[in-house]
Design an enzyme around this catalytic site. Structure first.
Site, PDB file in Angstrom:
ATOM      1  N   ASP A 117      -8.519   2.268  -2.959  1.00 24.60           N
ATOM      2  CA  ASP A 117      -7.323   1.688  -3.603  1.00 24.60           C
ATOM      3  C   ASP A 117      -7.200   0.213  -3.240  1.00 24.60           C
ATOM      4  O   ASP A 117      -6.119  -0.272  -2.925  1.00 24.60           O
ATOM      5  CB  ASP A 117      -6.071   2.459  -3.179  1.00 24.60           C
ATOM      6  N   ILE A 137      12.839  -3.372   4.586  1.00 25.44           N
ATOM      7  CA  ILE A 137      12.063  -4.368   3.832  1.00 25.44           C
ATOM      8  C   ILE A 137      11.332  -3.742   2.656  1.00 25.44           C
ATOM      9  O   ILE A 137      10.667  -4.449   1.907  1.00 25.44           O
ATOM     10  CB  ILE A 137      11.060  -5.105   4.739  1.00 25.44           C
ATOM     11  N   ALA A 152      10.255   0.342   0.470  1.00 23.21           N
ATOM     12  CA  ALA A 152      10.237   1.803   0.442  1.00 23.21           C
ATOM     13  C   ALA A 152       8.816   2.249   0.162  1.00 23.21           C
ATOM     14  O   ALA A 152       8.172   1.745  -0.759  1.00 23.21           O
ATOM     15  CB  ALA A 152      11.194   2.338  -0.621  1.00 23.21           C
ATOM     16  N   GLY A 153       8.308   3.157   0.981  1.00 19.07           N
ATOM     17  CA  GLY A 153       6.980   3.702   0.786  1.00 19.07           C
ATOM     18  C   GLY A 153       7.040   5.060   0.125  1.00 19.07           C
ATOM     19  O   GLY A 153       8.107   5.550  -0.257  1.00 19.07           O
ATOM     20  N   PHE A 159       6.460   7.937   1.501  1.00 16.55           N
ATOM     21  CA  PHE A 159       7.007   8.980   2.360  1.00 16.55           C
ATOM     22  C   PHE A 159       8.404   8.651   2.879  1.00 16.55           C
ATOM     23  O   PHE A 159       9.073   9.512   3.428  1.00 16.55           O
ATOM     24  CB  PHE A 159       6.072   9.206   3.545  1.00 16.55           C
TER      25      PHE A 159
END
EC number: 2.7.10.1
Length: 984
Positions: free
Chosen positions: A744, A625, A627-628, A630
């Site tokens: 953030d 779902i 991409a991060g 890491f």
């Protein structure tokens, strides 16, 4: 295939259950060869049935001997894939009371058993009576018994019983009959199973289907549409019940376009000259006027030559033609204005949507060449798409030949390869006075005079002979005015009083007379003090030069001081950042305090303390779902022992990671595991003992808040948006009370579930952002990456991150939510954003944003961080708004905040656009392109005439989208009215 289908049609009416026989003793012509035990029990004999047909039967009648246990075993019966078996037994039983001296052990019943096996394992020599685990079907009792044996008198009474058993899974089975003291004959045994027959229903073919294992089972049979039919809605299927009967169908097939039903079981082609446009239509229709279908199976009739069908015309409508030209044009000329009137065309082409376009051409005196009129020419009510037979044209040049083409068009004019039919009229305008002088400028002033200049009128309409200037003191009225004349476009007005304000107007004159006076403008003569100061004007010049030198020296000193302070701040920021990691803070009594995992000597210990280890066998990964930083993020399912299965989000650590990357990756779990709040993303656990390493969190169906809002632009009420903001504020209040600083906070880091609950996410990762210079969201600052648009000024300058800096970021999130995911500060560069904030500029209210919400945003953006509200105060404020919706009705405007300078996003230059497509793309409403073009709004000139009723008529129903489009149309009108080169 065709032969098979015809056979199915013949069977279509026979929908009764089918029975397929596996064994029937009535058809046997030799010994059955069944096994009896003991041998003195059941006996095979030849006999007769009630119709005196020879049959093979088994009988037993040891009623005078006690403790009977006589078994009869059939041969192996192959089940042929059946799951449930039926056994029909025809037998006779002697009435025990009719037997003399019979003991009490006489019975009038027997038992039916079966044994399931994959192969033949019983013979006459080995019947395995003792080993076989027979399953009992039922005890069979006779409905009728007989007392005398007299075949001639037909006194024997035959019983018929049917029993079923299942489910069966082996290759076959044996039947066993147990007698324990009856006098009976087993006349016949028929073994069979049931199935639903092949059938044609709802224009679909369903194959023979075996019944299920239970009498209540429903077996799904997928249907196949008959030739020239197609499925409608859901896939078509029938249910076969346990009795071999079809149940009510789900879904249906219908004849596809070009074919019509025949007797509900076939689809035949529409004959030539007819058509069927859609599946929903009942039957074929004759072609409408001016069209034909020369071949069979036509879904639409093609138009004959010279006739057309508009894009929005349904196939059932007759083909139409273009209109002829307008007739009987009448023109009325008044100086530089013209009124044109005409009669409608004789031939409308068979349509009622005839409109008119006016093509204006300005010509040379000999009319040998003409060019399109410029954009200053005005048409009332409009130039294109006229519905009435009249137009007023103004702002033409005087003494100029014009040609006007009046085009008649309708809904199919765009389909014709030829230009629209039109009628032309040649007109020459009369002489006219010049147009208005647009503006005046002051060149100079003394105590008793003013010198002015002005440009020539936009339409001089001849040679300018001179100008007339009218002026008077502002304190008086124009009846006390004086006049002056000038041969040029400059003039000096003398004889004025010192320090007085004068109202001045000017107009031009040609041989046709004077034009109108210009607008009133005010100019002032000098006072005595002003005049003296001008005489001393050289002294300020000298002083100014000296001051400039001083400023230059001071600037050099200031730059040196600022650089020194920045180095000092840089050191302070580094140390304060480190000190924050070890600060324990003072929370409320009983309140947990956040512990930074990096204070642990071994960060893995923090993972073990705050995150639950999950066995990877409990996790099922389904799809990617996202991409991060890491690695990839998956949607999956988690099934823990003793708990129900739930959907989860799974963050993975990509292969080839370093130990530092692993530690940084798992630090988020160490942070998240300390939180427990309905508006904070919940950690389910981690997988560290297998590869890949995983962080498992609850699954949020609607994803990130910013993209979710953009996808649903204008679809939520203000109260719903405030509810989302309240949830985010509640989560941040919880974090602040735990002494955790997010750093953030942005809409992209807020996740939304299916109930619109917003949850704060993305913990700890902002410290470790990769140096990806292509991502403009994060900008390098003091050795780290900072999301400038969301970050408080003290955090940008000195890396001073606190709950107060999170409050600043929350104000930006509020702006994102109320603007439905718009990018903060639009397309400004990060450096421009920093400069604007330093100059105290703040974001303006989004469209239709309540004033109370924008004021709360401004409170969050206070330069002094101690003046910003705390998250607890923000939650209370939002709660009051939710309890009192009336407080949200006042809409904020830029002018409503005079004490706070606000950024103003520039409105696009709509006059630069040439097509409707360009305009819709600029305002991000391109999804309505086809709606505009289909409804006939094919030019920006037509678009500027649209109203809210027009938007509803073309299918734009969302209130937010209507407001956005109408505001843009209004801005376009203003720009057109102010621009001399606006679109026609």
């Amino acid at each position: 295939m065709a032969l098979d289908y015809l056979l199915l049609l013949l069977l279509a009416s026979a929908v009764a259950a089918m029975e397929e026989t596996l064994m029937d003793t009535r058809t046997a012509t030799a010994e059955l060869g069944w096994t009896a035990n003991p041998a003195s029990g059941w006996e095979e004999v030849s006999g007769y049935d009630e119709n005196l047909n020879t049959i093979r039967t088994y009988q037993v009648c040891n009623v005078f001997e006690p403790n009977q246990n006589n078994w009869l075993l059939t041969t192996f019966i192959n089940r042929r894939g059946a799951h449930r078996i039926y056994t029909e037994m025809r037998f006779t039983v002697r009435d025990c009371s009719s037997l003399p001296n019979v003991p009490g052990s006489c019975k009038e019943t027997f038992n039916l058993y079966y044994y399931e096996t994959d192969s033949v394992i019983a013979t006459k020599k080995s019947a395995f009576w003792s080993e076989a685990p027979y399953l009992k079907v039922d005890t069979i009792a006779a409905d009728e018994s007989f007392s005398q044996v007299d075949f001639g008198g037909r006194l024997m009474k035959v019983n018929t019983e049917v029993r079923s058993f299942g489910p069966l899974t082996r290759n076959g089975f044996y039947l066993a009959f147990q007698d324990y003291g009856a006098c009976m004959s087993l006349l016949s045994v028929r073994v069979f199973f049931k199935k639903c027959p092949s059938i044609v229903q709802n224009f679909a073919v369903f194959p023979e289907t075996m019944t299920g294992a239970e009498s209540t089972s429903l077996v799904i049979a997928r249907g196949t549409c008959i030739p020239n039919a197609e499925e409608v809605d859901v896939p078509i299927k029938l249910y076969c019940n346990g009795d071999g009967e079809w149940m009510v169908p789900i879904g249906r097939c219908t004849c596809k376009p070009g074919y019509e039903p025949e007797n509900s079981v076939a689809c035949k082609a529409c004959p030539a000259g007819t058509f069927k446009a859609s599946q929903e239509a009942e039957g074929c229709s004759h072609c409408p006027s001016n069209s034909r279908s020369p071949a069979e199976a036509s879904p639409i009739c093609t138009c004959r030559t010279g006739y057309y069908r508009a894009d929005f015309d349904p196939p059932e409508v007759a083909c139409t033609s273009v209109p002829s030209g307008p007739r009987n044009v009448i023109s009325i000329v008044n100086e530089t204005s013209i009124i044109l009137e005409w009669h409608p065309p004789r031939e409308t082409g068979g349509r009622d949507d005839v409109t008119y376009n006016i093509i204006c051409k300005k010509c040379r005196a000999d009319r040998r060449s003409c060019s399109r009129c410029d954009d200053n020419v005005e048409f009332v009510p409009r130039q294109l798409g006229l519905t009435e037979c009249r137009v007023s044209i103004s702002s033409l040049w005087a003494h100029t030949p014009y040609t006007f083409d009046i085009q008649a068009i309708n809904g199919v004019s765009s389909k014709s390869p030829f230009p629209p039919q039109h009628v032309s009229v040649n007109i020459t305008t009369n002489q006219a006075a010049p147009s208005t002088v647009p503006i005046m400028h002051q060149v100079s002033a003394t105590m008793r005079s003013i010198t002015l200049s002005w440009p020539q009128p936009e339409q001089p309409n001849g040679i300018i002979l001179d100008y007339e200037i009218r002026y008077y003191e502002k304190e008086h009225n124009e009846f006390n005015s004086s006049m002056a004349r000038s041969q040029t476009n400059t003039a000096r007005i003398d004889g004025l009083r010192p320090g007085m304000v004068y109202v001045v107007q000017v107009r031009a004159r040609t041989v046709a007379g004077y034009g109108k006076f210009s607008g009133k403008m005010c100019f002032q003569t000098l006072t005595d003090d002003d005049y003296k100061s001008e005489l001393r004007e050289q002294l300020p010049l000298i002083a100014g030069s000296a001051a400039a030198g001083v400023v230059f020296v001071v600037s050099l000193v200031a730059i040196s001081i600022v650089c020194s302070r920045k180095r000092a701040y840089s050191k302070e920021a580094v140390y304060s950042d480190k000190l924050q990691h070890y600060s324990t803070g003072r929370g409320s009594p009983g309140m947990k305090i956040y512990i930074d995992p990096f204070t642990y000597e071994d960060p893995n210990e923090a993972v073990r303390e705050f995150a639950k280890e999950i066995d990877v066998s409990f996790v099922k990964i389904e799809e990617v779902i996202g991409a991060g930083e890491f690695g990839e993020v998956y949607k999956g399912r988690l099934k823990l022992p003793g708990k129900r299965e739930i959907y989860v989000a799974i963050k993975t650590l990509k292969a080839g990671y370093s130990e530092k990357q692993r530690r940084d990756f798992l630090s988020e779990a160490s942070i998240m595991g300390q939180f427990d709040h309905p508006n904070i993303i919940r950690l389910e656990g981690v997988v560290t003992k297998s590869r890949p390493v995983m962080i498992i969190t609850e699954f949020m169906e609607n994803g990130a808040l910013d993209s979710f809002l953009r996808q649903n632009d204008g679809q939520f009420t203000v109260i719903q948006l405030v509810g989302m903001l309240r949830g985010i504020a509640a989560g941040m209040k919880y974090l602040a009370e735990m002494n955790y600083v997010h750093r953030d906070l942005a809409a992209r880091n807020i996740l939304v579930n299916s109930n619109l609950v917003c949850k704060v996410s993305d913990f700890g990762l902002s410290r470790y952002l990769q140096d990806d210079t292509s991502d403009p969201t994060y900008t390098s600052s003091l050795g780290g990456k900072i999301p400038v648009r969301w970050t408080a000024p003290e955090a940008i300058a000195y890396r001073k991150f606190t709950s107060a800096s999170d409050v600043w970021s929350y104000g930006i999130v509020m702006w994102e939510v109320m603007s439905f995911g718009e990018r903060p500060y639009w397309d400004m560069s990060n450096q421009d954003v920093i400069n604007a904030i330093e100059q105290d500029y703040r974001l303006p209210p989004p469209m239709d944003c309540p004033a109370a919400l924008h004021q709360l945003m401004l409170d969050c953006w206070q330069k002094d961080r101690n003046s910003r509200p705390r998250f607890a105060e923000i939650v209370n404020t939002l709660d009051k708004m939710i309890r009192n919706p009336a407080s949200l009705k006042t809409v904020a405007t830029i002018t409503a905040v005079p004490s706070q300078p606000l950024l103003d996003r520039s409105i696009p230059d709509f006059t630069a656009f040439t097509t409707v497509d360009d305009w819709l793309s600029a305002i991000k409403m391109v999804q309505y392109r086809d709606s505009f073009l289909t409804a006939g709004f094919t030019s920006l000139q037509l678009v500027t005439q649209m109203t809210s009723e027009d938007l509803l008529r073309i299918g734009i129903t969302l209130a937010g989208h209507q407001k956005k489009i109408l505001n843009s149309i209004h801005s376009m009108r203003v720009q057109i009215s102010q621009s001399p080169t606006a679109m026609a």
